[in-house]
Write a protein that holds these residues in place. Structure first.
Motif, short mmCIF file in Angstrom:
data_model
loop_
_atom_site.label_atom_id
_atom_site.label_comp_id
_atom_site.label_asym_id
_atom_site.label_seq_id
_atom_site.Cartn_x
_atom_site.Cartn_y
_atom_site.Cartn_z
N UNK A 58 13.18 10.88 -4.40
CA UNK A 58 12.91 11.98 -5.31
C UNK A 58 11.44 12.34 -5.31
N UNK A 59 11.04 13.14 -6.29
CA UNK A 59 9.64 13.55 -6.37
C UNK A 59 9.29 13.90 -7.81
N UNK A 60 7.99 13.84 -8.09
CA UNK A 60 7.49 14.19 -9.41
C UNK A 60 6.20 14.98 -9.26
N UNK A 61 5.97 15.89 -10.18
CA UNK A 61 4.76 16.71 -10.18
C UNK A 61 4.18 16.75 -11.59
N UNK A 62 2.87 16.63 -11.67
CA UNK A 62 2.17 16.86 -12.93
C UNK A 62 1.31 18.10 -12.77
N UNK A 63 1.56 19.11 -13.58
CA UNK A 63 0.74 20.33 -13.59
C UNK A 63 -0.23 20.23 -14.76
N UNK A 75 -17.79 18.95 -18.01
CA UNK A 75 -18.55 17.70 -17.94
C UNK A 75 -18.95 17.35 -16.51
N UNK A 76 -18.61 18.21 -15.55
CA UNK A 76 -18.97 17.94 -14.16
C UNK A 76 -18.21 16.77 -13.56
N UNK A 77 -16.94 16.63 -13.93
CA UNK A 77 -16.12 15.51 -13.48
C UNK A 77 -15.13 15.99 -12.42
N UNK A 78 -15.11 15.30 -11.29
CA UNK A 78 -14.17 15.59 -10.21
C UNK A 78 -13.01 14.60 -10.27
N UNK A 79 -11.85 15.02 -9.76
CA UNK A 79 -10.66 14.17 -9.78
C UNK A 79 -10.11 14.01 -8.38
N UNK A 80 -9.73 12.79 -8.04
CA UNK A 80 -9.08 12.48 -6.77
C UNK A 80 -7.75 11.79 -7.04
N UNK A 81 -6.78 12.04 -6.18
CA UNK A 81 -5.50 11.35 -6.27
C UNK A 81 -5.54 10.10 -5.40
N UNK A 82 -4.96 9.02 -5.90
CA UNK A 82 -4.87 7.77 -5.15
C UNK A 82 -3.45 7.63 -4.61
N UNK A 83 -3.30 7.34 -3.30
CA UNK A 83 -1.97 7.28 -2.67
C UNK A 83 -1.00 6.38 -3.43
N UNK A 84 0.28 6.80 -3.49
CA UNK A 84 0.90 7.91 -2.75
C UNK A 84 0.78 9.27 -3.43
N UNK A 85 0.00 9.39 -4.50
CA UNK A 85 -0.20 10.68 -5.15
C UNK A 85 -1.00 11.60 -4.24
N UNK A 92 -5.01 21.70 -9.31
CA UNK A 92 -4.39 21.99 -10.60
C UNK A 92 -3.25 21.04 -10.95
N UNK A 93 -2.91 20.15 -10.00
CA UNK A 93 -1.82 19.21 -10.26
C UNK A 93 -1.78 18.11 -9.23
N UNK A 94 -0.86 17.17 -9.42
CA UNK A 94 -0.63 16.12 -8.44
C UNK A 94 0.86 15.99 -8.18
N UNK A 95 1.18 15.58 -6.96
CA UNK A 95 2.56 15.36 -6.53
C UNK A 95 2.69 13.91 -6.08
N UNK A 96 3.83 13.29 -6.36
CA UNK A 96 4.05 11.95 -5.86
C UNK A 96 5.52 11.75 -5.52
N UNK A 97 5.78 10.99 -4.45
CA UNK A 97 7.16 10.63 -4.14
C UNK A 97 7.62 9.53 -5.09
N UNK A 98 8.89 9.53 -5.42
CA UNK A 98 9.46 8.48 -6.25
C UNK A 98 10.70 7.93 -5.56
N UNK A 99 11.17 6.79 -6.02
CA UNK A 99 12.35 6.18 -5.44
C UNK A 99 12.16 4.68 -5.27
#
Length: 258
Positions: A58-63, A75-85, A92-99
């Motif tokens: 499956x899959x999940x998304x956070x908007x 505040x000058x803050x950057x965001x990175x996704x950590x795998x598997x995200x 504007x969002x992150x996606x991740x596989x689930x299962x």
């Protein structure tokens, strides 16, 4: 209207699930309270391990909400996704596989471990805040929780584990959002609200001005396929919520949706 989307029979079944699970949840809430605090973070699965989970894949998304993204930018803050995200939509969002290749239900708490997460960094100060692996405690009634052991500036957070976000499982059912989509079935939107604890941490580390209860974003989940292993059983609050979701995933109540 909910009645036009799922039908009277569907509402009756879901309502029965919520009512029955609610009574059980009230009797085990005290048991679950002692299973969360003090647990250390770990990888959800060994490389060759198949997890116990609600679906095979499956899959999940956070908007992310405008309030959350604007607070980070100011505040000058950057965001990175950590795998598997993975970051999507120009940040504007992150996606991740689930299962069951990624996620695992823990016994006896019923918390679900999800690998990966996010790292926030502030270039002006070099400060960082990282969440790598987190747990979700699905509650049939009341508040469900997203829990983690964050790192602050590369070191374990003083105070250890905390609840990052709160959300409501019944919200997905009672607003007609629990529908087939993205090749699976699940809620198309559940609001994730920031707790006072995560707000205090971020405001201290980065100088942001977030407030407790602010919506971090909307969660979309689509569970797909019969899991490789049977759902483990338990009587904790987490297992009550998981059983509600497992039953709903398998009930043919909902019309097709894109």
């Amino acid at each position: 209207m909910i009645i036009t989307r799922v039908g009277i029979a569907g509402l009756a079944c879901v309502g029965g699930l919520l009512t029955g699970q609610a009574a059980m949840a009230e009797t085990v809430a005290g048991t679950a309270a002692g299973t969360v605090a003090g647990r250390s973070a770990r990888a959800c699965l060994a490389p060759d391990q198949v997890g116990s989970y609600l679906s095979k894949e499956g899959e999940a998304t956070i908007s992310f909400s405008a309030a959350f993204l604007n607070g980070l930018r100011q505040a000058g803050v950057d965001m990175q996704a950590l795998p598997p995200h993975k970051m999507i939509g120009n940040g504007s969002g992150t996606w991740l596989p689930i299962g069951d290749r990624y996620d695992n239900i823990e016994v006896p708490s019923g918390r679900v471990c999800y690998p990966g997460g996010w790292r926030w960094t502030q270039s002006a100060t070099g400060a960082s805040y990282e969440i790598d692996d987190f747990w979700i405690l699905f509650s049939a009634v009341g508040t469900s929780k997203v829990i983690a052991n964050p790192k602050v500036n590369g070191r374990p957070r003083d105070g250890g584990e905390l609840t990052l976000l709160n959300f409501s499982v019944p919200q997905a059912f009672l607003t007609g959002q629990f529908v087939p989509h993205n090749g699976g079935i699940g809620p198309k939107r559940v609001d994730l609200r920031m707790t006072d604890d995560i707000v205090r941490d971020l405001n201290t580390v980065f100088g942001t001005t977030f407030r407790g209860g602010t919506v971090l974003g909307g969660l979309d989940i689509a569970w797909k396929g019969v899991p490789s292993r049977p759902l483990p059983s338990g009587t904790s609050l987490g297992f009550v919520g998981l059983q509600l979701l497992a039953d709903a995933i398998r009930l043919p109540l909902f019309p097709a949706s894109s």
